[in-house]
Design a protein around this motif. Structure first.
Motif, mmCIF file in Angstrom:
data_model
loop_
_atom_site.group_PDB
_atom_site.id
_atom_site.type_symbol
_atom_site.label_atom_id
_atom_site.label_comp_id
_atom_site.label_asym_id
_atom_site.label_seq_id
_atom_site.Cartn_x
_atom_site.Cartn_y
_atom_site.Cartn_z
ATOM 1 N N ASP A 94 -9.154 -2.078 33.120
ATOM 2 C CA ASP A 94 -8.489 -2.329 34.401
ATOM 3 C C ASP A 94 -7.341 -1.344 34.621
ATOM 4 O OD1 ASP A 94 -8.303 -3.618 36.811
ATOM 5 O OD2 ASP A 94 -6.858 -5.100 36.106
ATOM 6 N N CYS A 95 -7.668 -0.067 34.464
ATOM 7 C CA CYS A 95 -6.665 0.975 34.672
ATOM 8 C C CYS A 95 -7.359 2.227 35.198
ATOM 9 C CB CYS A 95 -5.917 1.289 33.374
ATOM 10 S SG CYS A 95 -6.945 2.091 32.120
ATOM 11 N N VAL A 96 -6.571 3.174 35.619
ATOM 12 C CA VAL A 96 -7.093 4.444 36.128
ATOM 13 C C VAL A 96 -6.620 5.571 35.221
ATOM 14 C CG1 VAL A 96 -7.097 6.091 38.037
ATOM 15 C CG2 VAL A 96 -7.163 3.633 38.515
ATOM 16 N N PHE A 97 -7.569 6.323 34.703
ATOM 17 C CA PHE A 97 -7.260 7.539 33.955
ATOM 18 C C PHE A 97 -7.323 8.719 34.925
ATOM 19 C CE2 PHE A 97 -9.378 4.759 30.814
ATOM 20 C CZ PHE A 97 -8.344 4.633 29.912
ATOM 21 N N THR A 98 -6.309 9.555 34.891
ATOM 22 C CA THR A 98 -6.310 10.754 35.731
ATOM 23 C C THR A 98 -6.232 11.978 34.849
ATOM 24 O OG1 THR A 98 -5.211 9.589 37.561
ATOM 25 C CG2 THR A 98 -5.161 11.997 37.600
ATOM 26 N N TYR A 99 -7.232 12.841 34.984
ATOM 27 C CA TYR A 99 -7.213 14.117 34.270
ATOM 28 C C TYR A 99 -6.721 15.180 35.237
ATOM 29 C CZ TYR A 99 -8.545 18.390 31.943
ATOM 30 O OH TYR A 99 -8.504 19.633 31.383
ATOM 31 N N HIS A 100 -5.628 15.844 34.842
ATOM 32 C CA HIS A 100 -5.024 16.887 35.665
ATOM 33 C C HIS A 100 -5.538 18.240 35.164
ATOM 34 C CE1 HIS A 100 -2.172 13.818 37.156
ATOM 35 N NE2 HIS A 100 -2.238 13.364 35.920
ATOM 36 N N ILE A 101 -6.346 18.877 35.979
ATOM 37 C CA ILE A 101 -7.067 20.066 35.529
ATOM 38 C C ILE A 101 -6.121 21.213 35.170
ATOM 39 C CG2 ILE A 101 -8.747 21.829 36.215
ATOM 40 C CD1 ILE A 101 -10.121 19.685 37.893
ATOM 41 N N LYS A 102 -5.136 21.477 35.997
ATOM 42 C CA LYS A 102 -4.271 22.640 35.774
ATOM 43 C C LYS A 102 -3.386 22.488 34.546
ATOM 44 C CE LYS A 102 -4.230 24.277 40.547
ATOM 45 N NZ LYS A 102 -3.393 24.617 41.737
ATOM 46 N N THR A 103 -2.979 21.261 34.236
ATOM 47 C CA THR A 103 -2.108 21.053 33.078
ATOM 48 C C THR A 103 -2.859 20.588 31.837
ATOM 49 O OG1 THR A 103 -1.624 18.770 33.767
ATOM 50 C CG2 THR A 103 -0.147 20.511 34.574
ATOM 51 N N ASP A 104 -4.141 20.252 32.000
ATOM 52 C CA ASP A 104 -4.964 19.750 30.904
ATOM 53 C C ASP A 104 -4.334 18.510 30.268
ATOM 54 O OD1 ASP A 104 -7.196 19.759 29.166
ATOM 55 O OD2 ASP A 104 -6.064 20.826 27.618
ATOM 56 N N LYS A 105 -3.892 17.585 31.131
ATOM 57 C CA LYS A 105 -3.268 16.351 30.674
ATOM 58 C C LYS A 105 -4.002 15.142 31.232
ATOM 59 C CE LYS A 105 0.177 18.486 28.619
ATOM 60 N NZ LYS A 105 0.316 18.497 27.140
#
Length: 270
Positions: free
Chosen positions: A253-264
């Motif tokens: 019950d959560c959202v994972f966000t992958y940030h492409i430019k920072t690789d986080k």
């Protein structure tokens, strides 16, 4: 009645386990970092294939003899060997640093016999391919998309990922992705499917506006963002200037966000 009570107990145990994972943020972040590192290696293997194939196909004399490839990594580098169509020799080998997969550091265009490592990797790959015809894996193909096999080293064999590729424009091929655990001899010992279906994600809206973030959900069988998700977004996100991949986990019950430019990877409870 006993079966019902047992079922409730198991369900509560599973839910409690998931709750502990999200509450134990350091543990969760360590798991996500492992996923990110796996995605980084997976991406390096795929990117050298993209770049190397482009170079090889630009050379007519090599292109006519092309018969596939095998990849492997050393301490700080990734290597790709392009095979002759006779499957007994190589026609080229390219190498690059893991931290800079866009810049080849060694380019060799020379026909020679495959060495022992290359022969073994090819044999394992071919053995796995034969097994993938088993209906239990339910590997469906969609027109315009291709299945790419990536063989990574493991302690007692290999991890072979199956991820989708496409030549269609303005499409990101998420889904229909697998992980197979493979013995040294190429026998599949276990497997996992990350997504139930193929997700052909459009990079533009119906009004032709650019999309900067991609969102989809994971069922309980895949509670975390996957290495295949991240790898695909690193490959195709760069083509279409996508900035984020958001994955809603129904299990956590959560959202994972992958940030492409920072690789986080960041986490936000729903």
């Amino acid at each position: 009645m006993k079966t019902f009570v047992l079922g409730i107990a198991i369900l509560l145990s599973v839910l409690s386990s998931y709750a502990q994972k999200i509450e134990n943020r350091p543990l969760l972040m360590r798991k996500l970092d492992s996923v990110r590192q796996e995605a980084k290696l997976l991406y390096a293997y795929e990117k050298i294939a993209w770049n190397g194939t482009d170079v090889l196909m630009s050379k007519p004399l090599l292109r006519k003899d092309y018969g596939g490839y095998v990849r492997f990594d050393s301490k700080d580098s990734i290597h790709i060997t392009f095979l002759h169509k006779n499957q007994k020799q190589r026609i080229a080998r390219y190498s690059c640093l893991k931290e800079d997969v866009n810049t080849p550091v060694v380019i060799e265009h020379k026909q020679k016999d495959l060495n022992a490592k290359e022969k073994h990797l090819l044999a394992v790959k071919m053995e796995v391919v034969k097994q993938l015809n088993n209906p239990k894996y339910n590997i469906g193909m969609v027109e315009g998309f291709s299945a790419n096999l990536v063989l990574l080293p493991a302690k007692r064999g290999y991890r072979m990922y199956l991820i989708m590729g496409t030549t269609e424009h303005d499409i990101i091929p998420l889904g229909n992705d697998y992980l197979f655990w493979v013995s040294e001899e190429g026998q599949i010992t276990a497997w996992k499917k990350f997504h139930k279906t193929m997700l052909a994600v459009k990079t533009r809206t119906e009004k032709n506006d650019k999309i900067i973030a991609v969102t989809h959900s994971h069922l309980s069988a895949t509670p975390l963002i996957s290495a295949t998700d991240i790898c695909t977004m690193k490959l195709y996100g760069a083509l279409y200037d996508i900035q984020e991949l958001q994955v809603y986990s129904t299990a956590l019950d959560c959202v994972f966000t992958y940030h492409i430019k920072t690789d986080k990877i960041t986490v936000k409870e729903w």
